[in-house]
Enzyme design. Sequence first.
Site, short mmCIF file in Angstrom:
data_model
loop_
_atom_site.label_atom_id
_atom_site.label_comp_id
_atom_site.label_asym_id
_atom_site.label_seq_id
_atom_site.Cartn_x
_atom_site.Cartn_y
_atom_site.Cartn_z
N GLU A 115 -5.21 9.96 3.88
CA GLU A 115 -4.20 9.49 3.11
C GLU A 115 -3.68 8.24 3.96
O GLU A 115 -3.39 7.15 3.41
CB GLU A 115 -3.10 10.43 3.03
CG GLU A 115 -3.39 11.74 2.11
CD GLU A 115 -3.30 10.84 0.59
OE1 GLU A 115 -2.39 9.99 0.45
OE2 GLU A 115 -3.98 11.43 -0.19
N HIS A 167 -3.51 1.92 -3.06
CA HIS A 167 -3.61 3.20 -2.22
C HIS A 167 -5.00 4.02 -2.78
O HIS A 167 -5.83 4.39 -2.40
CB HIS A 167 -2.47 3.93 -2.30
CG HIS A 167 -2.66 5.34 -1.64
ND1 HIS A 167 -2.31 5.69 -0.21
CD2 HIS A 167 -3.06 6.58 -2.28
CE1 HIS A 167 -2.61 6.68 -0.11
NE2 HIS A 167 -2.99 7.32 -1.18
N GLU A 168 -4.74 4.15 -4.15
CA GLU A 168 -5.59 4.94 -4.93
C GLU A 168 -7.15 4.52 -4.96
O GLU A 168 -8.13 5.16 -4.67
CB GLU A 168 -5.16 5.28 -6.25
CG GLU A 168 -4.17 6.10 -6.40
CD GLU A 168 -4.09 7.50 -5.67
OE1 GLU A 168 -5.20 8.05 -5.54
OE2 GLU A 168 -3.06 8.02 -5.15
N HIS A 225 -9.06 4.87 -1.57
CA HIS A 225 -9.66 5.80 -1.40
C HIS A 225 -11.08 6.01 -1.99
O HIS A 225 -11.88 6.68 -1.36
CB HIS A 225 -9.05 7.25 -2.40
CG HIS A 225 -7.65 7.91 -1.80
ND1 HIS A 225 -7.78 8.48 -0.39
CD2 HIS A 225 -6.52 8.11 -2.10
CE1 HIS A 225 -6.70 9.10 -0.06
NE2 HIS A 225 -5.79 8.63 -1.19
#
Length: 265
Positions: free
Chosen positions: A186, A125-126, A129
């Site tokens: 997100e 997920h990070e 980004h």
Amino acid sequence: MKSLRFPALCVIIALIAACAESPTGRRQILLFSDGEMSQMGATAFDDMKQKMTVTRDGKTNAYVSCVADAITRSLPSEWRGSWEVVVFDDPSANAFALPGKKIGVHTGIFKVATNADQLATVVGHEVAHVIAQHSAERMSLQSVAGTGTQLVGVLLGESQQKATVMGLLGLGAQYGVVLPYGRAQESEADVYGLDLMAKSGFNPAASISLWENMSAASQGQPPEFMSTHPSHQTRIKDLQKQLRTAEPLYRQAQANGVRPNCKAI
């Protein structure tokens, strides 16, 4: 009126020239180069390493690096290479990734990410980004809103705007300013991050149990309309839908022998 028209026209032209597309096909405005963002990310990361406690435990570092390295090896070619991975001794269930190929993980994340697949959900997920250039997008929108492109050089020295820039990089919680990623970003990181971890040989179904753990540990969450983050239940529902795409990627990775052996601590 004429004096106002030319600057406005310049802004419009700049915005059109800066139009980009995220990995999921969402249109973006990006006014900052990869080099500028990498410089800011590296400077912010160095600042954090000076101000926070870096974990020296060998098993913990080996575990986190194993998960992070497996994910970064599966990235598009331009994003591969050496990512710096640091574990911070901090009780918050948090992790982040920054432009310039930087990954930070707080030891508190192990309270909710209880195995390698769940930790891969967080790291994927990070990293998503960063690949989706969300920091550059936020910085660009802030610049258009009036902050100005002088933000580029802020991190080179002390500045009243430093906390703002840290927040735009996604580090708001650590620097006392709340500028979280928006709900669209997100959700995009959830979707793209799930594909990244699946391609890396981690079971995407673990994302559901991770967010169930997050929900149980959150001790309540503000209503979704009051938050820039999706609610835990919205996230779980969206991830369940994305499993239809991610699970075939996981099976293909397994068939190709991509099976990370990262031993949880």
